[in-house]
Scaffold this motif. Structure first.
Motif, PDB file in Angstrom:
ATOM      1  N   PHE A  57       0.838  -1.187   0.000  1.00 18.51           N
ATOM      2  CA  PHE A  57       0.000   0.000   0.000  1.00 18.51           C
ATOM      3  C   PHE A  57       0.875   1.239   0.000  1.00 18.51           C
ATOM      4  CE2 PHE A  57      -2.371  -3.304   2.291  1.00 18.51           C
ATOM      5  CZ  PHE A  57      -3.482  -3.406   1.471  1.00 18.51           C
ATOM      6  N   GLY A  58       0.453   2.247  -0.747  1.00 22.20           N
ATOM      7  CA  GLY A  58       1.186   3.503  -0.776  1.00 22.20           C
ATOM      8  C   GLY A  58       0.936   4.299   0.491  1.00 22.20           C
ATOM      9  N   GLY A  59       1.847   5.220   0.777  1.00 21.22           N
ATOM     10  CA  GLY A  59       1.692   6.054   1.961  1.00 21.22           C
ATOM     11  C   GLY A  59       2.310   5.397   3.185  1.00 21.22           C
ATOM     12  N   THR A  60       2.105   6.047   4.319  1.00 22.30           N
ATOM     13  CA  THR A  60       2.723   5.550   5.551  1.00 22.30           C
ATOM     14  C   THR A  60       1.701   5.147   6.611  1.00 22.30           C
ATOM     15  OG1 THR A  60       2.846   7.790   6.434  1.00 22.30           O
ATOM     16  CG2 THR A  60       4.758   6.986   5.200  1.00 22.30           C
ATOM     17  N   TRP A  61       0.424   5.038   6.241  1.00 17.86           N
ATOM     18  CA  TRP A  61      -0.600   4.783   7.248  1.00 17.86           C
ATOM     19  C   TRP A  61      -0.463   3.398   7.868  1.00 17.86           C
ATOM     20  CZ3 TRP A  61      -4.352   1.017   6.773  1.00 17.86           C
ATOM     21  CH2 TRP A  61      -4.509   0.477   5.500  1.00 17.86           C
ATOM     22  N   VAL A  62      -0.066   2.373   7.097  1.00 20.26           N
ATOM     23  CA  VAL A  62       0.109   1.042   7.680  1.00 20.26           C
ATOM     24  C   VAL A  62       1.296   1.055   8.634  1.00 20.26           C
ATOM     25  CG1 VAL A  62       0.652  -1.377   7.200  1.00 20.26           C
ATOM     26  CG2 VAL A  62      -0.950  -0.163   5.740  1.00 20.26           C
ATOM     27  N   HIS A  63       2.364   1.739   8.236  1.00 20.58           N
ATOM     28  CA  HIS A  63       3.538   1.841   9.092  1.00 20.58           C
ATOM     29  C   HIS A  63       3.191   2.542  10.407  1.00 20.58           C
ATOM     30  CE1 HIS A  63       7.684   2.533  10.337  1.00 20.58           C
ATOM     31  NE2 HIS A  63       7.306   3.754  10.620  1.00 20.58           N
ATOM     32  N   GLU A  64       2.472   3.622  10.315  1.00 17.70           N
ATOM     33  CA  GLU A  64       2.122   4.368  11.531  1.00 17.70           C
ATOM     34  C   GLU A  64       1.143   3.585  12.415  1.00 17.70           C
ATOM     35  OE1 GLU A  64       3.646   6.983  12.562  1.00 17.70           O
ATOM     36  OE2 GLU A  64       4.823   7.087  10.726  1.00 17.70           O
ATOM     37  N   PHE A  65       0.262   2.822  11.796  1.00 15.79           N
ATOM     38  CA  PHE A  65      -0.703   2.033  12.558  1.00 15.79           C
ATOM     39  C   PHE A  65      -0.015   0.913  13.327  1.00 15.79           C
ATOM     40  CE2 PHE A  65      -3.951  -1.357  12.880  1.00 15.79           C
ATOM     41  CZ  PHE A  65      -4.893  -0.669  13.609  1.00 15.79           C
ATOM     42  N   THR A  66       1.022   0.319  12.753  1.00 15.14           N
ATOM     43  CA  THR A  66       1.702  -0.822  13.379  1.00 15.14           C
ATOM     44  C   THR A  66       3.030  -0.433  14.026  1.00 15.14           C
ATOM     45  OG1 THR A  66       2.799  -1.393  11.302  1.00 15.14           O
ATOM     46  CG2 THR A  66       0.687  -2.440  11.744  1.00 15.14           C
ATOM     47  N   HIS A  67       3.294   0.849  14.155  1.00 15.20           N
ATOM     48  CA  HIS A  67       4.602   1.313  14.606  1.00 15.20           C
ATOM     49  C   HIS A  67       4.976   0.803  15.992  1.00 15.20           C
ATOM     50  CE1 HIS A  67       7.584   4.288  16.045  1.00 15.20           C
ATOM     51  NE2 HIS A  67       8.023   4.156  14.815  1.00 15.20           N
ATOM     52  N   ASP A  68       4.102   0.919  16.976  1.00  9.79           N
ATOM     53  CA  ASP A  68       4.428   0.469  18.331  1.00  9.79           C
ATOM     54  C   ASP A  68       4.561  -1.050  18.409  1.00  9.79           C
ATOM     55  OD1 ASP A  68       4.474   3.059  19.198  1.00  9.79           O
ATOM     56  OD2 ASP A  68       2.405   3.046  19.896  1.00  9.79           O
ATOM     57  N   GLY A  69       3.711  -1.759  17.699  1.00  8.32           N
ATOM     58  CA  GLY A  69       3.825  -3.220  17.673  1.00  8.32           C
ATOM     59  C   GLY A  69       5.115  -3.670  17.024  1.00  8.32           C
ATOM     60  N   ARG A  70       5.562  -2.921  16.042  1.00  7.88           N
ATOM     61  CA  ARG A  70       6.824  -3.224  15.366  1.00  7.88           C
ATOM     62  C   ARG A  70       7.985  -3.153  16.356  1.00  7.88           C
ATOM     63  NH1 ARG A  70       7.744  -2.176   9.665  1.00  7.88           N
ATOM     64  NH2 ARG A  70       5.561  -1.611   9.750  1.00  7.88           N
ATOM     65  N   HIS A  71       8.026  -2.096  17.169  1.00  9.88           N
ATOM     66  CA  HIS A  71       9.097  -1.981  18.157  1.00  9.88           C
ATOM     67  C   HIS A  71       8.938  -3.019  19.265  1.00  9.88           C
ATOM     68  CE1 HIS A  71      11.076   1.498  16.559  1.00  9.88           C
ATOM     69  NE2 HIS A  71       9.930   2.160  16.483  1.00  9.88           N
ATOM     70  N   LEU A  72       7.713  -3.310  19.678  1.00  7.29           N
ATOM     71  CA  LEU A  72       7.465  -4.297  20.727  1.00  7.29           C
ATOM     72  C   LEU A  72       7.976  -5.671  20.320  1.00  7.29           C
ATOM     73  CD1 LEU A  72       6.070  -4.867  23.487  1.00  7.29           C
ATOM     74  CD2 LEU A  72       4.062  -5.485  22.156  1.00  7.29           C
ATOM     75  N   LEU A  73       7.804  -6.025  19.051  1.00  5.66           N
ATOM     76  CA  LEU A  73       8.233  -7.340  18.569  1.00  5.66           C
ATOM     77  C   LEU A  73       9.698  -7.360  18.116  1.00  5.66           C
ATOM     78  CD1 LEU A  73       5.049  -8.350  16.588  1.00  5.66           C
ATOM     79  CD2 LEU A  73       5.819  -9.228  18.788  1.00  5.66           C
ATOM     80  N   GLY A  74      10.375  -6.216  18.172  1.00  6.08           N
ATOM     81  CA  GLY A  74      11.797  -6.184  17.853  1.00  6.08           C
ATOM     82  C   GLY A  74      12.119  -5.957  16.389  1.00  6.08           C
ATOM     83  N   PHE A  75      11.155  -5.513  15.587  1.00  5.04           N
ATOM     84  CA  PHE A  75      11.431  -5.208  14.190  1.00  5.04           C
ATOM     85  C   PHE A  75      11.978  -3.803  14.074  1.00  5.04           C
ATOM     86  CE2 PHE A  75       8.099  -8.431  13.677  1.00  5.04           C
ATOM     87  CZ  PHE A  75       8.709  -9.261  12.755  1.00  5.04           C
ATOM     88  N   PRO A  76      13.083  -3.616  13.353  1.00 10.14           N
ATOM     89  CA  PRO A  76      13.589  -2.255  13.168  1.00 10.14           C
ATOM     90  C   PRO A  76      12.715  -1.506  12.153  1.00 10.14           C
ATOM     91  CG  PRO A  76      14.917  -3.788  11.939  1.00 10.14           C
ATOM     92  CD  PRO A  76      13.916  -4.612  12.717  1.00 10.14           C
ATOM     93  N   CYS A  77      12.598  -0.209  12.337  1.00  4.82           N
ATOM     94  CA  CYS A  77      11.830   0.555  11.347  1.00  4.82           C
ATOM     95  C   CYS A  77      12.428   1.915  11.073  1.00  4.82           C
ATOM     96  CB  CYS A  77      10.369   0.680  11.763  1.00  4.82           C
ATOM     97  SG  CYS A  77      10.081   1.695  13.189  1.00  4.82           S
ATOM     98  N   HIS A  78      13.448   2.341  11.776  1.00  2.00           N
ATOM     99  CA  HIS A  78      14.048   3.650  11.517  1.00  2.00           C
ATOM    100  C   HIS A  78      15.525   3.472  11.233  1.00  2.00           C
ATOM    101  CE1 HIS A  78      10.497   5.689  12.997  1.00  2.00           C
ATOM    102  NE2 HIS A  78      10.522   4.865  14.025  1.00  2.00           N
TER     103      HIS A  78
END
Length: 78
Positions: A57-78
């Motif tokens: 999907f284009g844009g950053t809405w999926v990233h922003e929606f899952t951002h905290d879960g991404r860090h909680l599970l140990g996935f890098p994003c920045h």
């Protein structure tokens, strides 16, 4: 006459009924197991990989929606 809760010394012990094992039919569980695995794979994809070159999907809405879960599970994003 009432029976005693304690058997007398000369009486043979009564056999206790053994419970029958619970049988789970694979044909009823398999569709739910496949559904759970597919759902888990989709959720892990969106939390862990939905950004950059693999983005569906284009844009950053999926990233922003899952951002905290991404860090909680140990996935890098920045």
């Amino acid at each position: 006459m009432a029976q005693s809760a304690v058997p007398s010394a000369g009486a043979p012990p009564q056999a206790q009924p053994t419970p029958a094992p619970l049988r789970v039919p694979i044909r009823e569980v398999l569709p739910w197991a496949v559904f759970a695995v597919v759902l888990a794979a989709v959720l892990i994809y969106f939390v862990g990989a939905e950004q950059g070159a693999t983005s569906l999907f284009g844009g950053t809405w999926v990233h922003e929606f899952t951002h905290d879960g991404r860090h909680l599970l140990g996935f890098p994003c920045h």
